[in-house]
Design an enzyme around this catalytic site. Structure first.
Site, short mmCIF file in Angstrom:
data_model
loop_
_atom_site.label_atom_id
_atom_site.label_comp_id
_atom_site.label_asym_id
_atom_site.label_seq_id
_atom_site.Cartn_x
_atom_site.Cartn_y
_atom_site.Cartn_z
N GLY A 46 0.78 -1.07 -0.03
CA GLY A 46 -0.05 0.08 -0.30
C GLY A 46 0.94 1.19 0.14
N GLN A 51 3.25 9.63 1.16
CA GLN A 51 4.67 8.98 1.13
C GLN A 51 5.54 9.34 -0.18
OE1 GLN A 51 2.67 5.12 2.07
NE2 GLN A 51 4.52 4.91 3.16
N CYS A 89 6.03 -0.16 7.90
CA CYS A 89 5.43 0.92 6.82
C CYS A 89 6.84 1.54 6.17
CB CYS A 89 5.29 2.07 7.91
SG CYS A 89 4.91 3.63 6.81
N LEU A 90 6.49 1.67 4.79
CA LEU A 90 7.72 1.83 3.72
C LEU A 90 8.50 3.22 4.20
CD1 LEU A 90 5.93 1.13 0.51
CD2 LEU A 90 7.73 -0.25 1.56
N HIS A 131 -4.09 1.95 7.62
CA HIS A 131 -2.64 2.37 7.68
C HIS A 131 -2.87 3.54 6.64
CE1 HIS A 131 1.73 1.76 8.00
NE2 HIS A 131 1.74 2.44 7.13
N GLU A 132 -3.15 3.38 5.45
CA GLU A 132 -3.05 4.37 4.39
C GLU A 132 -3.91 5.52 4.65
OE1 GLU A 132 -0.62 3.62 2.78
OE2 GLU A 132 -0.42 1.59 2.87
N HIS A 135 -2.18 7.78 6.81
CA HIS A 135 -1.09 8.57 6.00
C HIS A 135 -1.81 9.80 5.56
CE1 HIS A 135 2.65 6.32 6.14
NE2 HIS A 135 2.06 5.16 5.64
ZN ZN Z 1 3.18 3.51 5.81
#
Ligand code: ZN
Length: 166
Positions: A46, A51, A89-90, A131-132, A135
């Site tokens: 995702g 991000q 998380c990226l 999660h997204e 963000h």
């Molecule tokens: Zn994330």
């Protein structure tokens, strides 16, 4: 299409409430294509526009063996059953944390054609949506940890787990 650099936790753009997408124009379409390519390259399951440095309410989600979902102005309209999950998380590379998420959510948004969509999601898909959507609201999962010891560094043998980063 191009792979965009992923912003990390100390970047102020990740702490900002993103703006609504008013119109899906060519620049938004290109951004979505780049986000998908960036998510695949990471790899991740995702990605939210902040991000990659764009403060818009736009997410792409693609858990393993599930179809790709692009959602414009996503919001959670219903949520139930809290449980504990471990997520990565990226934007927080090399770590995972244990936190509480809803096990079932209903997410509302629009697709790229402007059509309203409602998606009922369970378990991992529900987690990725939460999660997204966090963000685009300027929230990172590390903000939701009960205590710092709920965060742990991934061991080299756990690279597999990092592939599930969001
Ligand atoms: Zn994330």
């Amino acid at each position: 299409m191009s792979i965009l650099p992923i912003r990390t936790y100390d970047d102020p753009i990740l702490r900002r409430k993103a703006s609504r997408v008013k119109r899906v124009d060519a620049s938004v379409e290109k951004l979505v294509a780049d986000m998908i390519e960036t998510m695949h390259a990471a790899p991740g399951v995702g990605l939210a526009a902040p991000q990659v440095g764009v403060p818009l309410r736009l997410i792409v989600v693609e858990p393993p063996d599930e179809p790709l979902i692009v959602l414009v102005n996503p919001e959670i309209v219903r949520a139930s059953k809290e449980y504990e999950v471990e997520e990565g998380c990226l934007s927080v590379p090399g770590y995972v944390g244990t936190l509480r998420r809803f096990q079932q959510v209903v997410v509302k948004g629009r697709d790229l054609a402007g059509k309203e969509v409602r998606i009922k999601a369970d378990d991992f898909l529900a987690e990725v949506f939460q999660h997204e959507i966090d963000h685009v609201n300027g929230i990172l999962y590390i903000d939701r940890l009960d205590s710092p010891d709920k965060l742990r560094k991934l061991r080299p043998s756990e690279v597999q787990q990092e592939e599930l980063a969001e």
